[in-house]
Design a protein around this motif. Structure first.
Motif, PDB file in Angstrom:
ATOM      1  N   GLY A 168      21.679 -10.620  45.513  1.00  0.00           N
ATOM      2  CA  GLY A 168      21.056 -11.013  44.460  1.00  0.00           C
ATOM      3  C   GLY A 168      19.788 -11.589  44.943  1.00  0.00           C
ATOM      4  O   GLY A 168      19.576 -11.819  46.237  1.00  0.00           O
ATOM      5  N   GLY A 169      18.893 -12.082  44.020  1.00  0.00           N
ATOM      6  CA  GLY A 169      17.531 -12.643  44.320  1.00  0.00           C
ATOM      7  C   GLY A 169      16.929 -12.718  43.220  1.00  0.00           C
ATOM      8  O   GLY A 169      17.209 -12.476  41.911  1.00  0.00           O
ATOM      9  N   LEU A 170      15.439 -12.790  43.383  1.00  0.00           N
ATOM     10  CA  LEU A 170      14.250 -12.607  42.553  1.00  0.00           C
ATOM     11  C   LEU A 170      13.501 -11.467  42.598  1.00  0.00           C
ATOM     12  O   LEU A 170      13.249 -10.909  43.581  1.00  0.00           O
ATOM     13  CB  LEU A 170      13.293 -13.910  42.669  1.00  0.00           C
ATOM     14  CG  LEU A 170      12.243 -13.885  41.636  1.00  0.00           C
ATOM     15  CD1 LEU A 170      12.481 -14.166  40.137  1.00  0.00           C
ATOM     16  CD2 LEU A 170      11.298 -15.054  42.094  1.00  0.00           C
ATOM     17  N   VAL A 171      13.338 -10.835  41.235  1.00  0.00           N
ATOM     18  CA  VAL A 171      12.749  -9.384  41.299  1.00  0.00           C
ATOM     19  C   VAL A 171      11.869  -9.482  39.888  1.00  0.00           C
ATOM     20  O   VAL A 171      12.206 -10.067  38.973  1.00  0.00           O
ATOM     21  CB  VAL A 171      13.998  -8.379  41.123  1.00  0.00           C
ATOM     22  CG1 VAL A 171      14.681  -8.269  39.935  1.00  0.00           C
ATOM     23  CG2 VAL A 171      13.226  -6.992  41.228  1.00  0.00           C
ATOM     24  N   GLN A 172      10.702  -8.691  39.964  1.00  0.00           N
ATOM     25  CA  GLN A 172       9.924  -8.594  39.004  1.00  0.00           C
ATOM     26  C   GLN A 172      10.349  -7.660  37.918  1.00  0.00           C
ATOM     27  O   GLN A 172      11.381  -6.925  37.984  1.00  0.00           O
ATOM     28  CB  GLN A 172       8.631  -7.998  39.358  1.00  0.00           C
ATOM     29  CG  GLN A 172       7.754  -8.856  40.539  1.00  0.00           C
ATOM     30  CD  GLN A 172       7.238 -10.020  39.783  1.00  0.00           C
ATOM     31  OE1 GLN A 172       6.840 -10.175  38.571  1.00  0.00           O
ATOM     32  NE2 GLN A 172       7.194 -11.203  40.546  1.00  0.00           N
ATOM     33  N   PRO A 173      10.197  -7.870  36.565  1.00  0.00           N
ATOM     34  CA  PRO A 173      10.626  -6.816  35.480  1.00  0.00           C
ATOM     35  C   PRO A 173      10.326  -5.379  36.119  1.00  0.00           C
ATOM     36  O   PRO A 173       9.037  -5.119  36.293  1.00  0.00           O
ATOM     37  CB  PRO A 173       9.875  -7.471  34.353  1.00  0.00           C
ATOM     38  CG  PRO A 173       9.889  -8.856  34.508  1.00  0.00           C
ATOM     39  CD  PRO A 173       9.345  -8.866  36.001  1.00  0.00           C
ATOM     40  N   GLY A 174      11.160  -4.495  35.740  1.00  0.00           N
ATOM     41  CA  GLY A 174      10.991  -2.989  36.095  1.00  0.00           C
ATOM     42  C   GLY A 174      11.600  -2.880  37.681  1.00  0.00           C
ATOM     43  O   GLY A 174      11.132  -1.959  38.018  1.00  0.00           O
ATOM     44  N   GLY A 175      11.938  -4.092  38.526  1.00  0.00           N
ATOM     45  CA  GLY A 175      11.885  -3.826  39.685  1.00  0.00           C
ATOM     46  C   GLY A 175      13.481  -3.358  39.895  1.00  0.00           C
ATOM     47  O   GLY A 175      14.127  -3.059  38.805  1.00  0.00           O
ATOM     48  N   SER A 176      13.876  -3.286  41.297  1.00  0.00           N
ATOM     49  CA  SER A 176      15.348  -2.948  41.506  1.00  0.00           C
ATOM     50  C   SER A 176      16.073  -3.826  42.498  1.00  0.00           C
ATOM     51  O   SER A 176      15.199  -4.460  43.171  1.00  0.00           O
ATOM     52  CB  SER A 176      15.296  -1.417  42.021  1.00  0.00           C
ATOM     53  OG  SER A 176      14.507  -0.586  41.163  1.00  0.00           O
ATOM     54  N   LEU A 177      17.081  -3.866  42.505  1.00  0.00           N
ATOM     55  CA  LEU A 177      18.055  -4.625  43.470  1.00  0.00           C
ATOM     56  C   LEU A 177      19.311  -3.805  43.816  1.00  0.00           C
ATOM     57  O   LEU A 177      19.707  -3.123  42.555  1.00  0.00           O
ATOM     58  CB  LEU A 177      18.429  -5.969  42.919  1.00  0.00           C
ATOM     59  CG  LEU A 177      17.382  -7.172  42.877  1.00  0.00           C
ATOM     60  CD1 LEU A 177      17.998  -8.427  42.306  1.00  0.00           C
ATOM     61  CD2 LEU A 177      17.090  -7.559  44.298  1.00  0.00           C
ATOM     62  N   ARG A 178      19.947  -4.043  44.598  1.00  0.00           N
ATOM     63  CA  ARG A 178      21.158  -3.643  45.315  1.00  0.00           C
ATOM     64  C   ARG A 178      22.010  -4.707  45.339  1.00  0.00           C
ATOM     65  O   ARG A 178      21.992  -5.205  46.671  1.00  0.00           O
ATOM     66  CB  ARG A 178      20.988  -2.596  46.337  1.00  0.00           C
ATOM     67  CG  ARG A 178      22.254  -1.518  46.684  1.00  0.00           C
ATOM     68  CD  ARG A 178      21.945  -0.838  47.754  1.00  0.00           C
ATOM     69  NE  ARG A 178      23.176   0.337  48.107  1.00  0.00           N
ATOM     70  CZ  ARG A 178      23.636   0.660  49.215  1.00  0.00           C
ATOM     71  NH1 ARG A 178      22.912   0.257  50.351  1.00  0.00           N
ATOM     72  NH2 ARG A 178      24.344   1.661  49.433  1.00  0.00           N
ATOM     73  N   LEU A 179      23.288  -4.811  44.816  1.00  0.00           N
ATOM     74  CA  LEU A 179      24.264  -5.665  45.190  1.00  0.00           C
ATOM     75  C   LEU A 179      25.358  -4.990  45.787  1.00  0.00           C
ATOM     76  O   LEU A 179      25.559  -3.908  45.773  1.00  0.00           O
ATOM     77  CB  LEU A 179      24.874  -6.209  43.672  1.00  0.00           C
ATOM     78  CG  LEU A 179      23.604  -6.880  43.088  1.00  0.00           C
ATOM     79  CD1 LEU A 179      24.694  -7.633  41.612  1.00  0.00           C
ATOM     80  CD2 LEU A 179      23.209  -7.920  43.547  1.00  0.00           C
ATOM     81  N   SER A 180      25.882  -5.732  46.808  1.00  0.00           N
ATOM     82  CA  SER A 180      27.143  -5.287  47.697  1.00  0.00           C
ATOM     83  C   SER A 180      28.135  -6.203  47.278  1.00  0.00           C
ATOM     84  O   SER A 180      28.172  -7.263  47.433  1.00  0.00           O
ATOM     85  CB  SER A 180      26.620  -5.073  49.042  1.00  0.00           C
ATOM     86  OG  SER A 180      25.661  -4.061  49.167  1.00  0.00           O
ATOM     87  N   CYS A 181      29.646  -5.802  47.617  1.00  0.00           N
ATOM     88  CA  CYS A 181      30.590  -6.496  47.434  1.00  0.00           C
ATOM     89  C   CYS A 181      31.737  -5.864  48.423  1.00  0.00           C
ATOM     90  O   CYS A 181      32.171  -4.853  48.327  1.00  0.00           O
ATOM     91  CB  CYS A 181      31.271  -6.756  46.134  1.00  0.00           C
ATOM     92  SG  CYS A 181      32.869  -7.516  46.000  1.00  0.00           S
ATOM     93  N   ALA A 182      32.015  -6.740  49.440  1.00  0.00           N
ATOM     94  CA  ALA A 182      33.068  -6.312  50.575  1.00  0.00           C
ATOM     95  C   ALA A 182      34.367  -7.067  50.378  1.00  0.00           C
ATOM     96  O   ALA A 182      34.474  -7.984  50.307  1.00  0.00           O
ATOM     97  CB  ALA A 182      32.400  -6.429  52.026  1.00  0.00           C
TER      98      ALA A 182
END
Length: 117
Positions: A9-23
């Motif tokens: 998680g974190g801060l991202v600009q509109p139109g951007g991307s993030l990748r979440l992980s759950c172990a």
């Protein structure tokens, strides 16, 4: 002894991307399903995406076409690739899982996703 550990998680600009992980960590024989829910302030918790042990995926309506859920069985980890992010995607994202013969689902502590310019 089982716990779900989220990251990405974190801060991202509109139109951007993030990748979440759950172990999933602990003594685990089988994970029947893993998924993501999210909750914004003043809003109810909603389904983001879910994937079963057989590979069947389910997405919330507003997530279809933008988010992709996947898994790595060897690492007991589920991923959520989020593209074309919008300000309304801002929320705390929680991982959940149904493991072994437990009578209840496990939940992660949550990871904050903020979409803002």
């Amino acid at each position: 002894q089982v716990q779900l550990v989220e990251s990405g998680g974190g801060l991202v600009q509109p139109g951007g991307s993030l990748r979440l992980s759950c172990a999933a960590e602990g003594n685990i024989f089988s994970i029947h399903s893993m998924g993501w829910y999210r909750q914004a302030p003043g809003k109810q918790r909603e389904l983001v995406a879910n994937i079963t042990s057989g590979g069947t995926t389910t997405y919330g309506e507003s997530m279809q076409g933008r988010f992709t859920i996947s898994r790595d069985n060897a690492k007991k980890t589920v991923y959520l690739q989020m593209n074309s992010l919008k300000p309304e995607d801002t929320a705390v994202y929680y991982c959940n899982a149904w493991i072994d013969d437990a009578w209840y689902a496990y939940w992660g502590r949550g990871t904050q996703v903020t979409v803002s310019s």
